[in-house]
Design an enzyme around this catalytic site. Structure first.
Site, PDB file in Angstrom:
ATOM      1  N   TYR A  97       0.839  -1.199   0.000  1.00 20.63           N
ATOM      2  CA  TYR A  97       0.000   0.000   0.000  1.00 20.63           C
ATOM      3  C   TYR A  97       0.876   1.252   0.000  1.00 20.63           C
ATOM      4  CZ  TYR A  97      -3.675  -3.307   1.196  1.00 20.63           C
ATOM      5  OH  TYR A  97      -4.545  -4.365   1.178  1.00 20.63           O
ATOM      6  N   ASN A 120     -12.459  -1.448  -4.238  1.00 22.45           N
ATOM      7  CA  ASN A 120     -12.318  -1.708  -5.674  1.00 22.45           C
ATOM      8  C   ASN A 120     -13.465  -2.610  -6.136  1.00 22.45           C
ATOM      9  OD1 ASN A 120     -11.507  -2.398  -8.272  1.00 22.45           O
ATOM     10  ND2 ASN A 120      -9.862  -3.737  -7.580  1.00 22.45           N
ATOM     11  N   CYS A 128      -6.479  -5.754  -7.265  1.00 20.68           N
ATOM     12  CA  CYS A 128      -6.200  -5.325  -5.894  1.00 20.68           C
ATOM     13  C   CYS A 128      -5.612  -6.455  -5.055  1.00 20.68           C
ATOM     14  CB  CYS A 128      -7.461  -4.751  -5.244  1.00 20.68           C
ATOM     15  SG  CYS A 128      -8.886  -5.844  -5.311  1.00 20.68           S
ATOM     16  N   HIS A 129      -5.766  -7.700  -5.499  1.00 20.87           N
ATOM     17  CA  HIS A 129      -5.177  -8.820  -4.768  1.00 20.87           C
ATOM     18  C   HIS A 129      -3.647  -8.773  -4.782  1.00 20.87           C
ATOM     19  CE1 HIS A 129      -5.552 -10.234  -8.939  1.00 20.87           C
ATOM     20  NE2 HIS A 129      -4.475 -10.971  -8.698  1.00 20.87           N
ATOM     21  N   GLU A 155      -1.060 -16.814 -10.036  1.00 20.38           N
ATOM     22  CA  GLU A 155      -0.150 -15.951 -10.790  1.00 20.38           C
ATOM     23  C   GLU A 155       1.318 -16.233 -10.491  1.00 20.38           C
ATOM     24  OE1 GLU A 155      -1.234 -11.869 -10.173  1.00 20.38           O
ATOM     25  OE2 GLU A 155      -3.251 -12.169 -10.963  1.00 20.38           O
TER      26      GLU A 155
END
Length: 178
Positions: A97, A120, A128-129, A155
């Site tokens: 953040y 979001n 946002c993850h 990912e």
């Protein structure tokens, strides 16, 4: 103006995707922390919903790393600034953040960035993850921490084998469409 929506099967459970003609409004998780009001919503078919479903299917199959969809999330100018900055976080990587706030030119706005991130409406599509705590901890996610962990493993951003789905099914299995 009518808002069209459909439910899309995913390894995370059914996702609800909504759109207007100008772009997608939201992607909601089955265990979402908040939902958009449903006034004026109509379930059914829309070209953007079909495109979103196809691209989400490709993402979950490991064949898509970025989304190419028109987006129209509703929020304050600051929220929209944060949300669209999420698309710049590369697939398979994370940021904090604080780093996101600094990249936006607002290094003292870490909490405000976190609050905007938490609202979001287009999770996964605006990833946002990929935002984690400064110490590397997985922090809040509107779809739940298990979903965040699943997406980051999918990912390759977290150690461990690529997951099936949250319910123990093979990630590559064919799924019905909503």
């Amino acid at each position: 103006m009518t808002i069209h929506f459909r439910h899309i099967d995913s390894p995370l459970g059914p996702l609800t995707v909504s759109t207007r003609d100008e772009g997608l409004l939201a992607l909601e998780f089955p265990r979402d922390a908040w939902f958009l009001p449903r006034d004026g919503w109509r379930e059914g078919d829309h070209p953007l919903l079909r495109r979103a479903q196809a691209q989400l299917d490709e993402y979950f199959a490991g064949a898509r790393r970025a989304f190419e969809l028109p987006l129209a999330p509703q929020g304050t100018p600051f929220q929209r600034l944060v949300w669209f900055a999420l698309a710049d976080i590369p697939y398979g990587q994370t940021t904090s953040y604080a780093r996101l706030a600094a990249r936006l030119g607002r290094p003292t706005a870490t909490r405000a960035v976190g609050a905007a991130n938490g609202r979001n409406p287009l999770g996964i599509i605006l990833p946002c993850h990929r935002v984690i705590g400064a110490n590397g901890a997985l922090t809040g996610f509107s779809g739940g921490l298990a979903a965040k962990q699943f997406l980051l493993r999918l990912e390759g951003a977290l150690p461990g084998a690529a997951p099936g789905d949250l319910f123990g099914n093979d990630a590559g299995a064919t799924r019905g469409r909503g």
